[in-house]
Design a protein around this motif. Structure first.
Motif, mmCIF file in Angstrom:
data_model
loop_
_atom_site.group_PDB
_atom_site.id
_atom_site.type_symbol
_atom_site.label_atom_id
_atom_site.label_comp_id
_atom_site.label_asym_id
_atom_site.label_seq_id
_atom_site.Cartn_x
_atom_site.Cartn_y
_atom_site.Cartn_z
ATOM 1 N N PRO A 60 0.815 -1.230 0.000
ATOM 2 C CA PRO A 60 0.000 0.000 0.000
ATOM 3 C C PRO A 60 0.845 1.275 0.000
ATOM 4 N N PHE A 61 1.958 1.252 0.716
ATOM 5 C CA PHE A 61 2.818 2.429 0.762
ATOM 6 C C PHE A 61 3.353 2.771 -0.629
ATOM 7 N N TYR A 62 3.778 1.767 -1.377
ATOM 8 C CA TYR A 62 4.298 2.015 -2.723
ATOM 9 C C TYR A 62 3.192 2.461 -3.675
ATOM 10 N N LEU A 63 1.985 1.955 -3.511
ATOM 11 C CA LEU A 63 0.870 2.406 -4.353
ATOM 12 C C LEU A 63 0.552 3.874 -4.091
ATOM 13 N N VAL A 64 0.653 4.280 -2.829
ATOM 14 C CA VAL A 64 0.449 5.693 -2.495
ATOM 15 C C VAL A 64 1.542 6.545 -3.136
ATOM 16 N N LEU A 65 2.781 6.062 -3.120
ATOM 17 C CA LEU A 65 3.882 6.788 -3.756
ATOM 18 C C LEU A 65 3.643 6.942 -5.256
ATOM 19 N N TYR A 66 3.199 5.866 -5.913
ATOM 20 C CA TYR A 66 2.942 5.918 -7.353
ATOM 21 C C TYR A 66 1.829 6.908 -7.664
ATOM 22 N N SER A 67 0.831 6.947 -6.807
ATOM 23 C CA SER A 67 -0.264 7.896 -7.000
ATOM 24 C C SER A 67 0.233 9.328 -6.788
ATOM 25 N N PHE A 68 1.071 9.517 -5.775
ATOM 26 C CA PHE A 68 1.618 10.846 -5.483
ATOM 27 C C PHE A 68 2.423 11.382 -6.661
ATOM 28 N N PHE A 69 3.129 10.498 -7.364
ATOM 29 C CA PHE A 69 3.932 10.907 -8.508
ATOM 30 C C PHE A 69 3.148 10.846 -9.826
#
Length: 472
Positions: A60-69
């Motif tokens: 989930p943390f990496y999915l949030v990062l991908y969304s942020f970018f």
């Protein structure tokens, strides 16, 4: 409708990214721990269940990062290079946070024994697999769009050079998946065409067409003379809820890619985007220039010493030739070169090109001009701050005055420091070549500068920039 397809595609993207991220982590675990190598080396390892449980937080943390970018924007908008840069940034932040958690929690036994090597493996593998996954999706989507699937239906409002430019680009790139349904315009006759796209009505027909709810997007491509209709058109489009974009018809007035600035709610359009106007970008580039010039002076010092001796022994006159050139903000400076010609009248030299078989060039001069060795003293210009490692090549004042009247946008090149090498040079525009093409490449560099772009040009210079077939 394309909006529904895009929503489904984004959801699929999220699920696929989650699976690929998990697969990258598990592959890293297997390579570092799962194959038993760590135990054979006598290292303390945690139970597999603890590593697997960490996925509950990691994915989930990496999915949030991908969304942020903004990695879930349509691939029509996100280019391949831009996407890779965002993937790299997201994963770099991810691994830094990962490392920070392990450092701060080092007193806790499980985090203390957590494999740092696994984190590094995961970082590299995840970048590679996520990039491969997204490029595969890109290829599949482009193939489908080229065959008429997943199309975005769009209507152009207004006939202008901007409309023609948009139509041309869509026709040249069917993989974008745009289907232009027609053009509305008050000046062109209904039924007339441009590149296969018909004028299907007047701007007054827009209200009726929007009611049909059969469009994914409206592109406002009004000519400059019709801008008084813009407010009404935007109001109609926003009332219908159809996504609307504005393609300004300024191509003949502002021939560049501008950028927008928000001045306390007032939109300000800058005619030209110059990344090096940003102080942090300029500081980074200057730091690289200082380091690179010092390295260049050290590496080339034996060659420069030999060339200096040969020039002194074979031709009377100074070893170093100082020539006035125009640099940053149109300021003149003295550019250093090894003298490759016989000493001549400075007044005549200011306005003369070097031509094939020029009798002024010495035998040693022919060699050092052909191999660009005559330019190596410019490392001292770079160290002083007159020049940069990479940038548009500087010209003599006489030719600057001549070209600024003959070549549109020529003077824009002086918004950055001139360079020892440049984008035009590595593309073959050196010496006796097209000035117009050289300026086009210089402007592209100025507007698209990045540190990575500089390194690319330096890399290309090493392999194809030293030997100049157009140097006489």
């Amino acid at each position: 409708m394309i909006k529904d397809n895009q929503t489904s595609l984004n959801r699929f993207h999220v699920v696929l990214d989650a699976l690929v991220t998990a697969a990258s982590y598990l592959l890293a675990w297997y390579l570092v721990i799962g194959n038993g190598r760590a135990r054979m080396l006598g290292r303390n390892t945690l139970e597999p269940e603890f590593y697997f449980a960490a996925l509950i937080l990691i994915v989930p943390f990496y999915l949030v990062l991908y969304s942020f970018f903004n990695l879930y924007t349509p691939k029509r908008v996100l280019g391949r290079r831009n996407e890779f840069g965002k993937i790299l940034k997201a994963n770099t932040i991810g691994v830094l946070v990962f490392g920070l958690v392990l450092y701060l929690g080092s007193k806790e036994p499980h985090l203390y024994n957590f494999s740092r090597r696994l984190v590094v493996y995961f970082y590299v593998i995840n970048i590679l697999l996520i990039t491969a996954e997204r490029n595969t999706i890109r290829i599949v989507l482009r193939s489908a769009r080229s065959r008429g699937y997943n199309l975005k239906h769009i209507l152009l409002v207004g006939y202008s050079s901007a409309a023609e430019g948009f139509v041309d680009r869509v026709k040249q790139n069917p993989e974008w998946g745009y289907q232009i349904r027609g053009i509305l315009d008050d000046r062109k006759e209904r039924g007339s065409e441009y590149n296969g796209i018909r004028i299907i009505g007047s701007i007054d027909d827009l209200d009726y067409i929007l009611e049909q709810n059969a469009l994914d997007e409206i592109a406002i491509t009004l000519s400059l003379g019709d801008y008084e209709k813009l407010r009404h058109i935007v109001a109609l489009c926003e009332k219908s809820g159809v996504h609307t974009k504005f393609i300004p018809d300024y191509g003949n007035i502002i021939p560049t890619v501008p950028y927008m600035e928000d001045l306390q709610g007032l939109p300000v359009i800058h005619i030209r985007h110059v990344p090096l106007n940003n102080m942090s970008n300029a500081a980074v580039k200057r730091a690289v220039d200082i380091f690179g010039s010092i390295v260049g002076i050290v590496l080339f010092s034996p060659i420069m010493l030999i060339v200096a001796v040969l020039i002194k022994l074979t031709s009377p006159g100074p070893v170093i030739y100082c020539q006035e050139r125009v640099g940053l903000h149109n300021r003149p400076f003295k550019m250093y070169k090894f003298r490759s010609m016989t000493v001549q009248d400075p007044g005549k030299e200011k306005s003369r090109w070097t031509t094939r078989g020029d009798s002024r060039v010495t035998p040693i001069g022919k060699l050092i001009r052909k191999t660009s060795i005559d330019e190596t003293p410019q490392f001292f210009n770079i160290l002083k701050g007159d020049m940069s490692l990479v940038g548009p090549r500087p010209e003599r004042p006489f030719f600057v005055e001549k070209f600024k009247e003959e070549i549109p946008r020529y003077m824009i090149k002086h918004q950055v420091r001139p360079g020892l090498t440049g984008w035009a040079q590595v593309n073959g525009y050196r010496g006796d070549t097209s000035i117009m093409k050289r300026i086009e490449h210089d402007l592209y560099y100025i507007e698209n500068w990045s540190l990575g772009f500089d390194f690319k040009i330096l890399f290309l210079t090493v392999f194809k920039g030293f030997i100049n077939k157009n140097a006489y």
